[in-house]
Write a protein that holds these residues in place. Structure first.
Motif, PDB file in Angstrom:
ATOM      1  N   ARG A 146      46.232  35.581  51.485  1.00 58.92           N
ATOM      2  CA  ARG A 146      46.461  34.234  50.952  1.00 58.92           C
ATOM      3  C   ARG A 146      45.443  33.244  51.499  1.00 58.92           C
ATOM      4  O   ARG A 146      45.055  32.306  50.792  1.00 58.92           O
ATOM      5  N   ASN A 173      42.164  33.933  49.469  1.00 59.29           N
ATOM      6  CA  ASN A 173      42.134  33.556  48.053  1.00 59.29           C
ATOM      7  C   ASN A 173      42.576  32.122  47.799  1.00 59.29           C
ATOM      8  O   ASN A 173      42.642  31.679  46.651  1.00 59.29           O
ATOM      9  N   LEU A 201      45.495  30.595  48.289  1.00 63.20           N
ATOM     10  CA  LEU A 201      46.918  30.253  48.101  1.00 63.20           C
ATOM     11  C   LEU A 201      47.445  29.561  49.360  1.00 63.20           C
ATOM     12  O   LEU A 201      48.274  28.666  49.277  1.00 63.20           O
ATOM     13  N   LEU A 219      40.555  25.866  44.043  1.00 61.23           N
ATOM     14  CA  LEU A 219      40.999  27.158  43.507  1.00 61.23           C
ATOM     15  C   LEU A 219      40.125  27.574  42.328  1.00 61.23           C
ATOM     16  O   LEU A 219      39.836  28.748  42.130  1.00 61.23           O
ATOM     17  N   LEU A 220      39.719  26.573  41.555  1.00 66.89           N
ATOM     18  CA  LEU A 220      38.899  26.836  40.382  1.00 66.89           C
ATOM     19  C   LEU A 220      37.561  27.466  40.776  1.00 66.89           C
ATOM     20  O   LEU A 220      37.127  28.461  40.202  1.00 66.89           O
ATOM     21  N   SER A 237      37.997  30.971  42.449  1.00 68.95           N
ATOM     22  CA  SER A 237      38.319  32.063  41.529  1.00 68.95           C
ATOM     23  C   SER A 237      37.062  32.680  40.919  1.00 68.95           C
ATOM     24  O   SER A 237      37.116  33.781  40.384  1.00 68.95           O
ATOM     25  N   THR A 239      42.182  38.494  42.955  1.00 69.35           N
ATOM     26  CA  THR A 239      43.282  39.087  43.713  1.00 69.35           C
ATOM     27  C   THR A 239      44.196  39.877  42.790  1.00 69.35           C
ATOM     28  O   THR A 239      44.640  39.365  41.764  1.00 69.35           O
ATOM     29  N   LEU A 288      47.790  41.433  42.797  1.00 70.40           N
ATOM     30  CA  LEU A 288      49.022  41.404  43.583  1.00 70.40           C
ATOM     31  C   LEU A 288      49.724  42.752  43.514  1.00 70.40           C
ATOM     32  O   LEU A 288      49.399  43.614  42.701  1.00 70.40           O
ATOM     33  N   ASP A 309      52.843  43.996  42.679  1.00 71.42           N
ATOM     34  CA  ASP A 309      53.620  44.558  41.587  1.00 71.42           C
ATOM     35  C   ASP A 309      53.013  44.121  40.258  1.00 71.42           C
ATOM     36  O   ASP A 309      53.093  42.959  39.900  1.00 71.42           O
ATOM     37  N   ARG A 368      54.931  41.948  37.879  1.00 63.59           N
ATOM     38  CA  ARG A 368      55.158  40.545  38.189  1.00 63.59           C
ATOM     39  C   ARG A 368      53.895  39.711  38.144  1.00 63.59           C
ATOM     40  O   ARG A 368      53.877  38.581  38.629  1.00 63.59           O
ATOM     41  N   GLN A 369      52.795  40.247  37.673  1.00 62.40           N
ATOM     42  CA  GLN A 369      51.640  39.364  37.544  1.00 62.40           C
ATOM     43  C   GLN A 369      51.080  39.380  36.135  1.00 62.40           C
ATOM     44  O   GLN A 369      50.148  38.655  35.837  1.00 62.40           O
ATOM     45  N   ILE A 370      51.664  40.197  35.281  1.00 66.90           N
ATOM     46  CA  ILE A 370      51.252  40.175  33.885  1.00 66.90           C
ATOM     47  C   ILE A 370      52.025  39.058  33.196  1.00 66.90           C
ATOM     48  O   ILE A 370      53.246  39.065  33.181  1.00 66.90           O
ATOM     49  N   GLY A 412      42.905  34.301  32.214  1.00 66.55           N
ATOM     50  CA  GLY A 412      42.107  33.561  33.190  1.00 66.55           C
ATOM     51  C   GLY A 412      40.973  32.780  32.545  1.00 66.55           C
ATOM     52  O   GLY A 412      40.728  31.617  32.881  1.00 66.55           O
ATOM     53  N   MET A 417      37.157  37.808  35.099  1.00 69.97           N
ATOM     54  CA  MET A 417      36.645  36.555  35.639  1.00 69.97           C
ATOM     55  C   MET A 417      35.414  36.793  36.519  1.00 69.97           C
ATOM     56  O   MET A 417      34.887  35.865  37.121  1.00 69.97           O
ATOM     57  N   ALA A 457      50.276  34.531  40.618  1.00 73.97           N
ATOM     58  CA  ALA A 457      49.332  35.196  39.727  1.00 73.97           C
ATOM     59  C   ALA A 457      48.696  34.181  38.779  1.00 73.97           C
ATOM     60  O   ALA A 457      47.513  34.262  38.472  1.00 73.97           O
ATOM     61  N   ARG A 487      44.695  32.661  38.756  1.00 75.70           N
ATOM     62  CA  ARG A 487      43.834  32.733  37.582  1.00 75.70           C
ATOM     63  C   ARG A 487      43.702  31.349  36.939  1.00 75.70           C
ATOM     64  O   ARG A 487      43.549  31.226  35.730  1.00 75.70           O
TER      65      ARG A 487
END
Lengths: 539, 283
Positions: A55, A58, A60, A85-86, A89, A94, A96, A98, A101-103, A115, A166, B228, B232
């Motif tokens: 974190r 990246n 977060l 963050l922009l 990226s 990154t 994650l 699972d 849980r990120q789709i 993205g 990206m 996530a 992005r």
């Protein structure tokens, strides 16, 4: 490629981070750097600070996860605290843990484009880049598929595509193998290797160290309690690493474990074929008439004293099979007998007297305000008397060693403790068979073994049945293996019988492991399969 | 349970229409319908929505659950509001009226009177509700889920809100699956949803073993999903959309028609003061 003078993809210097509401820092004095195209493996048990480190890199933390950061992180020469963050990226991607849980999109194309849409890239340019990325990962055929319907391995590749599109030069992978079966995991690792060869630097967080060794990481870091305790090459790590905490190749464990004494099992399991608890007779099953059979002519019995592993790749039909044992599904043809009775003629509540089913994730079943009430739920539903319930609940709490947490809300416990509550909430029904779905999923290596050992030492049930895609779990703990592929049982018997034949394993899409090869080599001396530490006595 | 709700291509003319035009149509119809209590005018709307429903080629089987849900709910409401109490629902228009039969209510020394007017009023309410329901029920069954975001964006909603629609449709099947897993897990612990007679509160309490895990899982998943999306760059600047929509002639015709309906309705209601409650025999 980079010239020698261009800045490194990642330099971390004396990084310390403390979350806003915590007293102690989650990570302390972390320093390391990555060269272009390098793979660094970051290993460590749950809660050691791996995720916090990611974190910080990246962005977060501290943007989303507030806290106090000291030290310095530079990404391609830029101080991350100076980047939005922009901007970040553009450099760092990154993945994650699972993929489910990120789709965020319902279809693959839209997911991968997400993205770039957020960056405001023109539509046609996005479509080109999506196509290029899908092709690079070899998943162009998934482009118009629904993300929900993909397999675990496919989901992960799609999630990865959504990050790679990206064009980051530094990739953070957070336990990318955790939700994959061994075959998909091996494939994912090869893919990571290729990314590195194409110049992307990778920080791979994973406790399945043995698996990652296959792609020869350039550097291994081991983290404990927020600090890096080892940083160096693979060879050095294998010499010093604590094999009770990370999974190392079986040969190495067996050699290094020589001086260690392991406690004996307090409970021994002897199969008693005269006492039959569960029988499948010519069971076939299809979910809908227009779909192919999920189970094809299944025949087997479970007896007292058996620890049975139902082994097979994802989608082989294992879960469908165990759901039949409890009557959650009824056979399309054939019959399942539970304690001699046809499951069609009994309710699930009646079946639960004989068979207790522990689902994979404890959060799928825990709901009560206290651990005690959670444990009361099952026996109460089964209509036990008050005294009996109290007796069973007390016994179950003791069995899983959670006496001190009786009044604690289950959801406030750690994952390992929740897992034990979920077992106890089934034990309290005093079922004779304990049936578990991927019992070690989501646990780090140390918890994995302590959890399984403690279950095998528990009194109070006659047989264990667990389904898994983890070959080593079956080798270490089962006295019987049922090998499944494509809805059929292809082998059934003692582990050393079923698993000795590599061609059978191939047929079932099960990858041989170092523990299997070592066990096969030593079998003439050992007479049965053992976990790596115990093999030490035979080398 | 909820998983049965979803889009599949029906090859109907409706799916060739730009979804923005369809939503404009639905909203114009909605705002028009709610203006009226006149059965004659409402019948016109009813026929239009019915035509739309049949043109969509959506089957009864697909929409059965949604219809049952709406009919049961509206029946309860209409029964209570109109048949039992609703004398003054529409500004006293049906006060008094023609008694159909009356019933002496023992304790209160008073009579319950069912009037013909009340029955007609109930019918009017049904017509309104069914018309509105058939406008909106078919949308999720006939609209590609990929298009929600860009549709609402096109209707002038901000990026973040518009994308929320896409996100919702992405996670409906996931939540449905989580629900089924939890249901199985609790059934394995002897849980039965319909166990004996219970009042509504006992029933809700009984759902806790299902609702708590599903909700908790969604909250936990929410953190990952938010991460996530942040990673992005969601919501950091004006986004582009790969799905794009183009109005065609037919779409403009539909939008024109929709606006015409709304304008005519507004004129009838506020210009000519038409559209109050009506039943045969009333002038």
């Amino acid at each position: 490629m980079q010239t020698p003078h261009s800045p490194l993809p990642l330099v971390v210097e004396n990084l310390t981070f403390r979350y806003e509401r915590r007293e102690l820092p989650a990570i302390k004095n972390i320093s390391f750097s990555i060269q272009p195209g390098q793979i660094i493996l970051l290993a460590g048990s749950s809660g050691c600070g791996k995720t916090t480190l990611m974190r910080c890199i990246n962005g977060l933390a501290p943007t989303i996860y507030k806290g106090e950061m000291s030290g310095k992180i530079s990404v391609f020469g830029h101080d991350v605290t100076q980047l939005s963050l922009l901007q970040l990226s553009q450099h760092v991607g990154t993945l994650l843990q699972d993929p489910e849980r990120q789709i965020v999109a319902s279809h693959v194309l839209n997911e991968v484009a997400f993205g770039l849409e957020n960056l405001g890239v023109p539509r046609l340019r996005i479509l080109q880049r999506v196509d290029k990325t899908l092709e690079y990962l070899g998943i162009d055929h998934l482009k118009y598929k629904e993300t929900f319907k993909l397999s675990g391995g496919e989901k992960q590749k799609v999630a990865l595509a959504g990050v790679l599109v990206m064009e980051p030069k530094l990739l953070l992978l957070d336990e990318p193998l955790a939700s994959l079966d061994p075959a998909s995991a091996a494939e994912a690792l090869k893919l990571f290797k290729r990314l590195a060869e194409d110049g992307i630097s990778i920080l791979l967080v994973e406790h399945r160290v043995e698996d990652v060794l296959a792609i020869e990481p350039d550097l291994i870091m081991f983290m404990e309690d927020g600090e890096i305790t080892y940083q160096g090459d693979v060879k050095g790590f294998l010499e010093i690493a604590d094999f009770s905490k990370v999974k190392l190749p079986a040969e190495i464990v067996a050699q290094r474990a020589k001086s260690i004494q392991f406690p004996q099992r307090t409970r021994s399991f002897e199969p008693d074929t005269s006492s039959e608890l569960l029988r499948f007779e010519n069971v076939s099953f299809q979910y809908r008439q227009d779909l192919p059979l999920t189970l094809k002519n299944i025949n087997f019995s479970i007896h007292k004293g058996e620890i049975t592993a139902i082994l097979g790749h994802n989608g082989a039909g294992k879960t469908t099979l165990v759901k039949h044992a409890l009557g959650l599904l009824k056979p399309t043809s054939g019959t399942v007998y539970l304690d001699g009775k046809d499951t069609r003629k009994m309710t699930i509540a009646e079946a639960a007297h004989t068979i207790g089913y522990v689902f994979q994730s404890p959060t799928q079943m825990l709901f009560a305000p206290t651990v005690e009430q959670e444990l009361t739920f099952g026996p109460q539903n089964l209509g036990f008397s008050k005294e009996e319930i109290q007796k069973n609940v007390d016994w179950a709490i003791q069995t899983v060693h959670l006496e001190g947490e009786k009044q604690t809300p289950p959801l406030a416990l750690s994952f390992g403790q929740q897992k034990r509550v979920s077992i106890a909430s089934v034990l309290s029904m005093k079922s004779r068979i304990l049936m578990m779905d991927e019992p070690t999923a989501g646990q780090d290596y140390w918890n994995y073994h302590s959890f399984m050992s403690s279950i095998l030492d528990m009194p109070g049930y006659d047989a264990i049945l667990f389904i898994t895609h983890d070959l080593d779990l079956a080798i270490a703990y089962a006295n019987r293996v049922i090998l499944m592929a494509n809805g059929q049982i292809i082998r059934d018997g003692a582990p050393e019988e079923v698993l000795k034949d590599i061609s059978t394993l191939e047929k079932a899409h099960v990858l041989p492991t170092s523990l299997l090869s070592l066990n096969l080599k030593l079998l003439p001396k050992t007479k049965k399969f053992l976990r790596a530490e115990l093999l030490a006595n035979f080398i | 349970m909820i998983a049965n709700f979803g889009y599949r291509p029906h090859q109907s003319i409706l799916e060739k229409i730009d979804p923005r035009a369809r939503w404009i149509f639905a909203f114009c119809m909605l705002f028009s319908i709610v203006l009226f209590w006149d059965l004659r005018i409402l019948s016109v709307f009813f026929v239009i929505t019915l035509i739309q429903f049949f043109v969509s080629k959506v089957t009864w089987q697909e929409t059965k659950r949604a219809w049952i849900f709406i009919l049961v709910l509206s029946s309860i409401m209409i029964f209570i509001n109109t048949i039992i109490t609703g004398v003054e629902t529409v500004g006293g228009t049906i006060r008094g009226g023609t008694p159909l039969f009356s019933l002496k209510i023992p304790l209160f020394e008073t009579f319950y009177v069912l009037t013909v007017e009340r029955l007609w009023f109930a019918l009017t309410q049904y017509l309104r509700i069914i018309s509105i329901a058939s406008l909106f029920i078919i949308l999720p069954f006939t609209m590609d889920p990929r298009l929600y975001g860009v549709t609402f964006k096109g209707l002038g909603f901000p990026d973040k809100l518009a994308y929320t629609m896409d996100l919702a449709f992405r996670f409906i099947p996931t939540i449905a699956r989580d629900f089924n897993v939890t249901l199985d897990a609790q059934r394995a612990r002897g849980f039965e949803i319909d166990k004996g007679k219970m009042n509504i509160f006992q029933r809700i309490r009984r759902m806790a073993p299902l609702m708590v895990p599903v909700t908790m899982n969604s909250i936990l998943a929410g953190e990952d999903i938010a991460n996530a999306m942040d990673l992005r760059c969601f919501g950091l600047k004006k986004r582009s959309w790969i799905e794009n929509l183009h109005f065609k002639t037919g779409d403009f015709v539909l939008i024109g028609f929709s606006i015409l309906i709304l304008v005519v309705s507004l004129y009838l209601r506020f210009g000519l003061n038409l559209g109050d409650f009506w039943m045969p025999g009333m002038s």
